[in-house]
Design a protein around this motif. Structure first.
Motif, mmCIF file in Angstrom:
data_model
loop_
_atom_site.group_PDB
_atom_site.id
_atom_site.type_symbol
_atom_site.label_atom_id
_atom_site.label_comp_id
_atom_site.label_asym_id
_atom_site.label_seq_id
_atom_site.Cartn_x
_atom_site.Cartn_y
_atom_site.Cartn_z
ATOM 1 N N ASN A 175 0.732 -1.252 0.108
ATOM 2 C CA ASN A 175 -0.072 0.027 0.008
ATOM 3 C C ASN A 175 0.841 1.164 -0.123
ATOM 4 O O ASN A 175 0.463 2.222 -0.475
ATOM 5 C CB ASN A 175 -1.056 0.065 1.362
ATOM 6 N N LEU A 176 1.977 1.209 0.530
ATOM 7 C CA LEU A 176 2.864 2.451 0.707
ATOM 8 C C LEU A 176 4.297 2.380 -0.302
ATOM 9 O O LEU A 176 4.268 3.094 -1.134
ATOM 10 C CB LEU A 176 3.099 2.581 2.255
ATOM 11 N N GLY A 177 4.885 1.471 -0.189
ATOM 12 C CA GLY A 177 6.295 1.267 -0.743
ATOM 13 C C GLY A 177 5.937 0.922 -2.229
ATOM 14 O O GLY A 177 6.670 1.767 -3.130
ATOM 15 N N GLY A 178 4.987 0.238 -2.697
ATOM 16 C CA GLY A 178 4.661 0.111 -4.170
ATOM 17 C C GLY A 178 4.196 1.383 -4.827
ATOM 18 O O GLY A 178 4.940 1.674 -5.846
ATOM 19 N N PRO A 179 3.243 1.978 -4.308
ATOM 20 C CA PRO A 179 3.112 3.186 -5.088
ATOM 21 C C PRO A 179 4.061 4.312 -5.043
ATOM 22 O O PRO A 179 4.360 5.010 -5.980
ATOM 23 C CB PRO A 179 1.571 3.693 -4.511
ATOM 24 N N LEU A 180 4.902 4.417 -4.091
ATOM 25 C CA LEU A 180 5.833 5.386 -3.896
ATOM 26 C C LEU A 180 6.825 5.079 -5.115
ATOM 27 O O LEU A 180 7.376 5.936 -5.739
ATOM 28 C CB LEU A 180 6.556 5.385 -2.541
ATOM 29 N N PHE A 181 7.273 3.828 -4.936
ATOM 30 C CA PHE A 181 8.461 3.373 -5.842
ATOM 31 C C PHE A 181 8.114 3.390 -7.258
ATOM 32 O O PHE A 181 8.820 3.544 -8.164
ATOM 33 C CB PHE A 181 9.197 2.302 -5.385
ATOM 34 N N LEU A 182 6.705 2.901 -7.531
ATOM 35 C CA LEU A 182 6.081 2.726 -8.905
ATOM 36 C C LEU A 182 6.244 4.277 -9.583
ATOM 37 O O LEU A 182 6.708 4.662 -10.502
ATOM 38 C CB LEU A 182 4.999 2.191 -8.882
ATOM 39 N N THR A 183 5.841 5.278 -8.812
ATOM 40 C CA THR A 183 5.784 6.313 -8.987
ATOM 41 C C THR A 183 7.167 7.044 -9.479
ATOM 42 O O THR A 183 7.369 7.722 -10.332
ATOM 43 C CB THR A 183 4.984 7.562 -7.959
ATOM 44 N N GLN A 184 8.120 6.800 -8.609
ATOM 45 C CA GLN A 184 9.555 7.117 -8.920
ATOM 46 C C GLN A 184 9.849 6.606 -10.202
ATOM 47 O O GLN A 184 10.603 7.089 -11.040
ATOM 48 C CB GLN A 184 10.489 6.528 -7.827
#
Ligand code: NAP
Length: 264
Positions: free
Chosen positions: A120-129
């Motif tokens: 929920n948090l690491g996934g979207p943060l790093f996919l956005t990166q």
């Protein structure tokens, strides 16, 4: 007529809210990369539903199996999208999970906490990166003057406490900050970022707690007095993708029937 079509990646698009967002994006004329992690049959159904709503013969709809919680999965989403569609115009970070078991915070396990945080948090943060580094490092221009867009699907749990699913609340609260951080960083690049905050939505995620939420809704916890539908969220994201908020970024759009209104 050009065959270049704006492309959106929707994570967690095999079911529920992600499926409704994909259908809405198809109606808008986007090609859609439909991400899922396990449920291939459901993902292929989303592909078919998008096909039924296409507005141009140049649109493409494809499913990609990839876990947003892993670096390998996120890389796969980007490489598959670029190889099959040739471009990325928008990313909707929708994939999300609750804890396997709702249990009091006094008993929450580290394993459950880490699992929920990674999706929920690491996934979207790093996919956005990953997507942002593609946009900033390549000579790519958005097809529409409305520009590139990032959307984060958070939850009313970004601010409302449920002590029996603390890991979910913490992840969504953190994701709300992730949205603000990217909005602040990307405004200068002409990229808009939005947080869409669903309320109580009728999907597989809420099946187990349906009787409880039926009761709460009939008791008035949601001012509009009904369950939200995945399509309620789909149409909100469609409006963002359509460029209907040209002078906004870092905005939070509640799709919750008024749940967030505090009353005395
Ligand atoms: P859902 O019906 O349970 O669907 C979850 C989707 O996420 C599925 O497509 C699933 O794929 C995918 N997914 C799960 N883990 C993944 C991973 N590691 N990598 C890639 N995809 C993954 O959930 P929903 O209710 O539609 O929720 C969608 C989003 O809205 C979530 O972020 C959720 O937190 C948020 N939200 C929901 C509600 C609600 O009341 N339902 C309220 C507020 C916010 P598979 O089909 O392959 O498993």
């Amino acid at each position: 007529m050009t065959d270049a079509v704006a492309t959106v990646i929707v994570t967690g698009a095999s079911r529920g809210i992600g499926r409704a967002i994909s259908r809405a994006a198809a109606e808008l004329g986007f090609s859609v990369m439909i991400n899922y992690v396990a449920n291939e049959t459901a993902a292929e159904q989303t592909v078919s539903l998008c096909e039924q709503r296409r507005t141009s013969k140049y649109q493409k709809f494809l499913a990609v199996k990839a876990d947003v919680a892993t670096d390998q999965g996120r890389t796969r989403i980007i490489t598959e999208t670029l190889s099959k569609f040739g471009r990325i115009d928008a990313l909707v970070n929708n994939a999300g999970i609750g804890p396997r078991v709702r249990d009091d915070i006094t008993r929450m396990s580290e394993e459950s906490f880490m699992r929920v945080m990674s999706v929920n948090l690491g996934g979207p943060l790093f996919l956005t990166q990953n997507v942002v580094s593609y946009w900033l490092s390549k000579e790519v221009e958005p097809l529409s003057p409305a520009g590139f867009k990032i959307v984060f699907i958070t939850s009313l749990s970004a601010y409302a406490v449920s002590t029996d699913r603390a890991e979910y609340c913490i992840s969504k609260s953190g994701l709300s900050m992730v949205s603000k951080l990217w909005a602040a960083r990307l405004a200068q690049e002409g990229i808009q970022v939005f947080e869409v905050r669903p309320g109580i939505i009728d999907t597989d995620m809420t099946t187990k707690v349906k009787p409880k939420y039926d009761r709460l809704i009939s008791d008035g916890i949601v001012p509009q007095k009904r369950w939200g539908k995945p399509e309620d969220v789909g149409v909100a994201v469609k409006s963002i993708l359509a460029g209907n908020f040209p002078y906004s970024t870092g905005e939070v759009i509640n799709v919750d029937g008024g749940f967030h209104i505090q009353t005395l």
